[in-house]
Design an enzyme around this catalytic site. Structure first.
Site, PDB file in Angstrom:
ATOM      1  N   LYS A 278       0.834  -1.219   0.000  1.00 31.41           N
ATOM      2  CA  LYS A 278       0.000   0.000   0.000  1.00 31.41           C
ATOM      3  C   LYS A 278       0.860   1.256   0.000  1.00 31.41           C
ATOM      4  O   LYS A 278       0.581   2.210  -0.725  1.00 31.41           O
ATOM      5  CB  LYS A 278      -0.925  -0.013   1.215  1.00 31.41           C
ATOM      6  CG  LYS A 278      -2.035  -1.055   1.151  1.00 31.41           C
ATOM      7  CD  LYS A 278      -2.902  -1.016   2.379  1.00 31.41           C
ATOM      8  CE  LYS A 278      -2.132  -1.349   3.644  1.00 31.41           C
ATOM      9  NZ  LYS A 278      -1.496  -2.663   3.626  1.00 31.41           N
TER      10      LYS A 278
ATOM     11  N   THR B  89       3.930   1.550  -1.028  1.00 32.66           N
ATOM     12  CA  THR B  89       4.631   1.639  -2.309  1.00 32.66           C
ATOM     13  C   THR B  89       3.704   2.173  -3.404  1.00 32.66           C
ATOM     14  O   THR B  89       4.102   3.015  -4.215  1.00 32.66           O
ATOM     15  CB  THR B  89       5.171   0.255  -2.708  1.00 32.66           C
ATOM     16  OG1 THR B  89       5.896  -0.291  -1.618  1.00 32.66           O
ATOM     17  CG2 THR B  89       6.079   0.339  -3.917  1.00 32.66           C
TER      18      THR B  89
ATOM     19  N   ARG C  43       1.496   7.400   7.215  1.00 29.12           N
ATOM     20  CA  ARG C  43       1.663   7.281   8.663  1.00 29.12           C
ATOM     21  C   ARG C  43       3.138   7.199   9.026  1.00 29.12           C
ATOM     22  O   ARG C  43       3.966   6.772   8.234  1.00 29.12           O
ATOM     23  CB  ARG C  43       0.946   6.032   9.175  1.00 29.12           C
ATOM     24  CG  ARG C  43      -0.563   6.117   9.118  1.00 29.12           C
ATOM     25  CD  ARG C  43      -1.194   4.791   9.472  1.00 29.12           C
ATOM     26  NE  ARG C  43      -0.908   3.784   8.462  1.00 29.12           N
ATOM     27  CZ  ARG C  43      -1.090   2.486   8.629  1.00 29.12           C
ATOM     28  NH1 ARG C  43      -1.549   2.027   9.778  1.00 29.12           N
ATOM     29  NH2 ARG C  43      -0.819   1.632   7.659  1.00 29.12           N
TER      30      ARG C  43
ATOM     31  N   LYS D   5       7.900  -6.895  10.021  1.00 33.49           N
ATOM     32  CA  LYS D   5       7.392  -6.286   8.795  1.00 33.49           C
ATOM     33  C   LYS D   5       8.373  -5.322   8.136  1.00 33.49           C
ATOM     34  O   LYS D   5       8.357  -5.119   6.940  1.00 33.49           O
ATOM     35  CB  LYS D   5       6.081  -5.545   9.109  1.00 33.49           C
ATOM     36  CG  LYS D   5       5.372  -5.019   7.873  1.00 33.49           C
ATOM     37  CD  LYS D   5       4.077  -4.326   8.256  1.00 33.49           C
ATOM     38  CE  LYS D   5       3.391  -3.763   7.021  1.00 33.49           C
ATOM     39  NZ  LYS D   5       2.163  -3.027   7.351  1.00 33.49           N
TER      40      LYS D   5
ATOM     41  N   ALA E 100      -3.730  -0.131  12.303  1.00 33.53           N
ATOM     42  CA  ALA E 100      -5.059  -0.326  11.730  1.00 33.53           C
ATOM     43  C   ALA E 100      -5.778  -1.521  12.341  1.00 33.53           C
ATOM     44  O   ALA E 100      -7.002  -1.552  12.371  1.00 33.53           O
ATOM     45  CB  ALA E 100      -4.948  -0.512  10.221  1.00 33.53           C
TER      46      ALA E 100
ATOM     47  N   PHE F 224      -4.157  -1.608   5.924  1.00 31.57           N
ATOM     48  CA  PHE F 224      -4.773  -2.903   5.623  1.00 31.57           C
ATOM     49  C   PHE F 224      -5.928  -2.772   4.644  1.00 31.57           C
ATOM     50  O   PHE F 224      -6.032  -1.784   3.923  1.00 31.57           O
ATOM     51  CB  PHE F 224      -5.167  -3.619   6.907  1.00 31.57           C
ATOM     52  CG  PHE F 224      -3.993  -3.897   7.806  1.00 31.57           C
ATOM     53  CD1 PHE F 224      -2.874  -4.563   7.330  1.00 31.57           C
ATOM     54  CD2 PHE F 224      -3.975  -3.467   9.113  1.00 31.57           C
ATOM     55  CE1 PHE F 224      -1.777  -4.815   8.134  1.00 31.57           C
ATOM     56  CE2 PHE F 224      -2.879  -3.701   9.933  1.00 31.57           C
ATOM     57  CZ  PHE F 224      -1.786  -4.373   9.447  1.00 31.57           C
TER      58      PHE F 224
ATOM     59  N   PHE G 215       4.819  -8.121  -9.448  1.00 32.40           N
ATOM     60  CA  PHE G 215       6.143  -8.640  -9.124  1.00 32.40           C
ATOM     61  C   PHE G 215       6.724  -9.314 -10.368  1.00 32.40           C
ATOM     62  O   PHE G 215       5.987  -9.719 -11.273  1.00 32.40           O
ATOM     63  CB  PHE G 215       6.050  -9.650  -7.978  1.00 32.40           C
ATOM     64  CG  PHE G 215       5.781  -9.026  -6.636  1.00 32.40           C
ATOM     65  CD1 PHE G 215       6.765  -9.018  -5.657  1.00 32.40           C
ATOM     66  CD2 PHE G 215       4.553  -8.453  -6.340  1.00 32.40           C
ATOM     67  CE1 PHE G 215       6.528  -8.446  -4.423  1.00 32.40           C
ATOM     68  CE2 PHE G 215       4.294  -7.880  -5.109  1.00 32.40           C
ATOM     69  CZ  PHE G 215       5.289  -7.881  -4.135  1.00 32.40           C
TER      70      PHE G 215
ATOM     71  N   TRP H  68       7.424  -0.042  -8.458  1.00 29.91           N
ATOM     72  CA  TRP H  68       8.523  -0.503  -7.605  1.00 29.91           C
ATOM     73  C   TRP H  68       9.823  -0.591  -8.411  1.00 29.91           C
ATOM     74  O   TRP H  68      10.886  -0.210  -7.925  1.00 29.91           O
ATOM     75  CB  TRP H  68       8.178  -1.872  -6.992  1.00 29.91           C
ATOM     76  CG  TRP H  68       9.200  -2.342  -6.002  1.00 29.91           C
ATOM     77  CD1 TRP H  68       9.276  -2.030  -4.687  1.00 29.91           C
ATOM     78  CD2 TRP H  68      10.317  -3.189  -6.280  1.00 29.91           C
ATOM     79  NE1 TRP H  68      10.369  -2.635  -4.112  1.00 29.91           N
ATOM     80  CE2 TRP H  68      11.031  -3.358  -5.069  1.00 29.91           C
ATOM     81  CE3 TRP H  68      10.792  -3.830  -7.430  1.00 29.91           C
ATOM     82  CZ2 TRP H  68      12.182  -4.126  -4.980  1.00 29.91           C
ATOM     83  CZ3 TRP H  68      11.936  -4.604  -7.328  1.00 29.91           C
ATOM     84  CH2 TRP H  68      12.623  -4.744  -6.118  1.00 29.91           C
TER      85      TRP H  68
END
Length: 914
Positions: A365, A367, A389, A400, A619, A650, A738, A767
């Site tokens: 999210k 990215t 955030r 993470k 979240a 999320f 990806f 990305w």
């Protein structure tokens, strides 16, 4: 568009003698008077050459104040005033709330100028405030007042009426150029000299002199005693009209010769007695532009000169008001939305990307947020802001990793972003734990002291006096005690005041730390002998789960934050009434600790587009959105056609639902588009793929084409789209691609998403390629934003707490029903009795499944959603039920991220952070 007033009509030459000028030196002269009449000044000697107009005029022959606007329509000052009035009226039609204010700093004891300024301002439609300082004020005192007015958003213009000795560069340059209506700062003067007259305001006195002169080509103009900004502005303007300008002081050795050869003499200060009026040749035009004209002080005692000076002074004040209107127009333009002149940074993507790949546990999210704004601003030239955030230290060092995005779509400097940044989370930790300490300390002191002892300590005698603090007055008012003298309280009132009577079993306020520490989930406090047997069970939460973090994310101002902090309910008293931070007297201290944290941090993406980083509520525990303040500031900056991309943590079931039902209610903002982020590998997991473990190699199902797994997993994507449709907002699916995703898999996901009701579904490669890889996403978002928006909330706040929980569980999660534990039901009943039943709901639920069971993927149905506990964040403004075994303190995995994080002691470069 800049509105320019129409040009002024040409005026007659303005011939002005000075004190001591005899009638023999006075040729017939013509003067424009306030009535617009040309009045012949007779060559009749009255004493020392006093002459007077044949018709009396109250503005120039009276006291300079009475009936100053009588018949001004034809006089140059009247024309200027009328034009300024029309221009301001036009501005006000487009801005009905506009009330332009001119502040005038005055440092002398002659207040007649106030009336003149106010009369002219009233005629134009401006508001004027005078700041009257003592005549002996220092330059520093003047500068301090200027700096205060510079920062006053209600003041659009600033002018100075000071003694000559105070007009220094230090004082003049203290005025913000955008508020400098008298054009005396170095910035304004520099623009004028450089020929950029359109972009600057010219000193009104200089304008007044130029207004009274005409046909200057080839004439010699002598400026005597006219220095500083006004003198420089006059020289520049006279030379542009073709005049030959000579400047000198009264003490100049060749003054007599210069006066004799001048066609026009402009006087900037009082004439010394040793300068003879016979030095000027007959017919010479003489004009005084001394600043004393605006300060009400006149050095020429003759009535004719007093009259003429009033004309110059009135004309200068009219032009000051004209400048103020121009300033107001520019201020309005500065508030309007416009395309940014932003020079974005150019990327040169490498392949393979020399950065760590995104974790397979997330969809990207952050990215996508970064890639989308890079595409909008750097590639489509659309104003955009990302609002992200602030990352918690918990996931950064846990499993993470950070939250700055990744690859060529990330926020820089990434290390600063993920490590402390401006210390907002530490401020929250300090404020939260101060309140926790205050609660336990108050219980201890009330248990061990009498009412009298408590009162003597809470309201101590200082220097022989006993007085309540401001926050204690607030408590007295809540108790219904309307007394201000501490000595007048009765014993009963003293007892009510000093005893909160906290019921320790109802304390809901926990201590926090910004580290994943599972062993703090349950603790015992008060075991030291000094605590005198006051022992109770407590716990630590992760810092970002603190209600203070939620308040930071939802507040709209410093005052609003202070009020919210005071409303935080921390426990109940023994009668079942809620007790707040305000009751503990700690609100002011909490606000002080949070005063800097309320300010969003401005950062940038790799392509140089702006990012606000502010607040970081989890979240799955809290409401998971960046701050309302960041969103509102960003919206103001991007303009009507710009975009603010604000991240919600999320999926649609947690982050988006809370964004709509909580944040949108708090902010009053209506969303235009939902960007739903998906990945092929995440959908494969929902389709029945094997479990994924952080750090472990991915199974072949996730690296090889498997269309069946993708098709089966798209049920979760369909459900997420359906949740979005509950709120009436168009949704665009961003498929974060990806390198292991096959074209067939990508096409399948996009096809199913569109068939399921998405406005569009777009594969993104930001990305690996930066904003260029999200251009199609940006275009889809722009088109979706133009669609009809029928945004609505999921539930009414007036519904009972349990019913609101049930609506979320059934309509969003797909549950059959809910089941409250006895403790949860008891809390619901208590909050309802206490008047908190009309707050929105913030569910604390796992993000790994639509249900309460993390292992249940896809779209679980038929389950009963268990509510183990219900808590209240009254200051933040929501009720938060805990679903199942949801923990508010995460734990560290076997191999946390910190194994890979290091610092090069030579270069100080951070390694291994992602």
């Amino acid at each position: 568009m800049v509105h320019r007033p129409p040009p002024h009509p040409p005026s007659r030459p303005f011939h002005l003698g000075w004190e001591g000028l005899s009638a023999t030196h006075c040729p017939e002269r013509v003067i424009g008077c306030c009535r617009g009449e040309r009045m012949r000044w007779q060559n009749t000697a009255l004493g020392c050459g006093r002459v007077r107009p044949s018709v009396s005029c109250p503005a120039c022959c009276g006291d300079g104040q009475t009936d100053i606007f009588q018949g001004l329509s034809s006089f140059p000052a009247g024309k200027i005033t009328e034009n300024a009035k029309k221009s301001l009226a036009s501005l006000k039609r487009g801005n009905p709330q506009l009330e332009p204010t001119l502040a005038i700093i005055q440092a002398h004891d002659d207040h007649s100028i106030q009336e003149v300024n106010k009369n002219f301002a009233k005629e134009v439609g401006l508001r004027v405030i005078h700041i009257c300082l003592p005549e002996d004020s220092s330059k520093d005192e003047i500068v301090n007042e200027i700096l205060r007015l510079n920062e006053d958003p209600n003041v659009q213009g600033l002018a100075l009426d000071l003694p000559e000795s105070l007009y220094s560069s230090k004082v003049l340059n203290a005025v913000k150029p955008e508020k400098d209506v008298d054009g005396l700062s170095t910035v304004s003067l520099g623009r004028l000299v450089c020929g950029d007259g359109y972009d600057c305001l010219v000193p009104p006195i200089a304008c007044a002199v130029m207004e009274l002169l005409e046909d200057l080509g080839g004439k010699t103009v002598l400026l005597v005693g006219a220095g500083g900004a006004v003198g420089a502005a006059l020289q520049c303007m006279l030379q542009r009209e073709g005049a030959v300008t000579v400047s000198c002081q009264w003490e100049a050795p060749q003054l007599q010769s210069k006066l004799h050869h001048a066609d026009v003499v402009v006087v900037g200060s009082a004439k010394p007695d040793d300068v003879s009026v016979s030095w000027i040749k007959p017919g010479t035009t003489v004009i005084s532009c001394s600043r004393d004209l605006l300060s009400g002080k006149h050095n020429y005692g003759q009535q004719n000169n007093h009259a003429a000076e009033n004309l110059v002074g009135c004309l200068a004040i009219a032009m000051r008001m004209q400048n103020m209107v121009k300033n107001t127009e520019r201020w309005i333009q500065s508030q309007q939305y416009r395309k940014w002149n932003l020079r974005c940074l150019k990327l040169q993507p490498l392949s393979p990307v020399p950065r760590i790949t995104p974790t397979p546990l997330g969809e990207g999210k952050s990215t996508v947020t970064v890639g989308l704004v890079q595409a909008l601003t750097a590639h489509l030239n659309i104003n955009s802001f990302a609002c992200l955030r602030q990352p918690s230290q918990g996931p950064t060092f846990g499993v993470k990793g950070g939250a700055a995005g990744g690859g060529y779509a990330q926020v820089i400097p990434m290390e600063e972003f993920n490590l402390h940044l401006t210390g907002d989370i530490h401020a929250i930790t300090a404020a939260n734990n101060l309140l926790a300490a205050a609660i336990d300390a108050r219980v201890l002191h009330e248990n061990t002291q009498s009412d009298k002892a408590l009162y003597n300590r809470l309201v101590p005698v200082v220097n022989g006096m006993r007085a309540f603090s401001a926050i204690q007055f607030a408590r007295l008012k809540r108790l219904g005690i309307n007394k201000t003298d501490p000595g007048t309280l009765t014993e009963e009132e003293i007892s009510k005041f000093v005893r909160l009577d906290i019921d320790p079993s109802t304390i809901t306020w926990q201590r926090v730390v910004d580290t994943n520490d599972r062993f703090l989930r349950k603790i015992t406090v008060g075991q030291a002998n000094t605590e005198k047997g006051f022992v109770r069970q407590a716990q630590f939460d992760i810092a970002v789960a603190s209600e203070i973090m939620a308040i930071l994310a939802l507040t709209t101002s410093l005052q609003d934050m202070k009020e919210r902090l005071g409303k935080m309910v921390v426990a109940n008293d023994k009668k079942g009434k809620p007790l707040t931070a305000e009751d503990l007297g700690v609100t002011g201290a909490l606000t002080v600790l949070m005063k800097d944290a309320i300010k969003p941090t401005l950062m940038q993406t790799l392509e140089g587009t702006p990012v606000f980083v502010h607040a970081g509520p989890f979240a799955n525990i809290a409401h998971g959105n960046s701050s309302v303040l960041a969103d509102k500031i960003a919206l103001k900056l991007v303009g009507e056609k710009g975009f603010v991309v604000t991240e919600a943590g999320f999926g649609a079931d947690i982050g988006m639902e809370k964004f709509f039902n909580i944040k949108c209610r708090a902010s009053g903002l209506v969303p235009s588009v939902v960007v739903l982020v998906a990945t092929v590998r995440a959908l494969k997991m929902h389709g029945g793929g094997p479990n994924v473990t952080a750090g472990a190699p991915l199974k072949k199902e996730y690296t090889e084409e498997n269309l069946q797994l993708v098709a089966d997993g798209c049920c979760n994507l369909q459900k997420q789209i359906q949740i979005t449709q509950l709120f009436g907002v168009p949704v665009v699916v961003a498929l974060n691609v990806f390198k292991t995703d096959s074209p067939a898999e990508v096409d399948l996901v996009c096809k199913i998403a569109k068939q399921s009701g998405a406005f569009d579904a777009v594969p993104c490669t930001h990305w690996s390629t930066g904003g260029r890889g999200a251009v199609k996403l940006a275009q889809a978002v722009e088109k979706a934003a133009n669609q009809k928006n029928s945004f609505k909330y999921l539930y009414s706040l007036e519904l009972p707490i349990v019913e609101k929980i049930r609506i979320i569980a059934q309509k969003v999660y797909g549950a059959q029903d809910i089941e409250l534990s006895p403790a949860a039901q008891s809390q619901v009943d208590r909050y309802t009795r206490q008047g908190f039943g009309n707050l929105p709901i913030c569910m604390a639920k796992t993000h790994l499944s639509l249900s309460h069971q993390p292992e249940r993927k896809g779209v679980p149905t038929g389950f009963i959603l268990p509510i183990s506990d219900v808590r209240a964040s009254i200051g933040a403004g929501f009720i938060y039920p805990l679903v199942g075994t949801m923990s508010t303190m995460p734990g560290l995995p076997t191999r946390p991220c910190f194994y890979d994080i290091d610092l090069d002691p030579i270069t100080e470069q951070v390694k291994g952070l992602f």
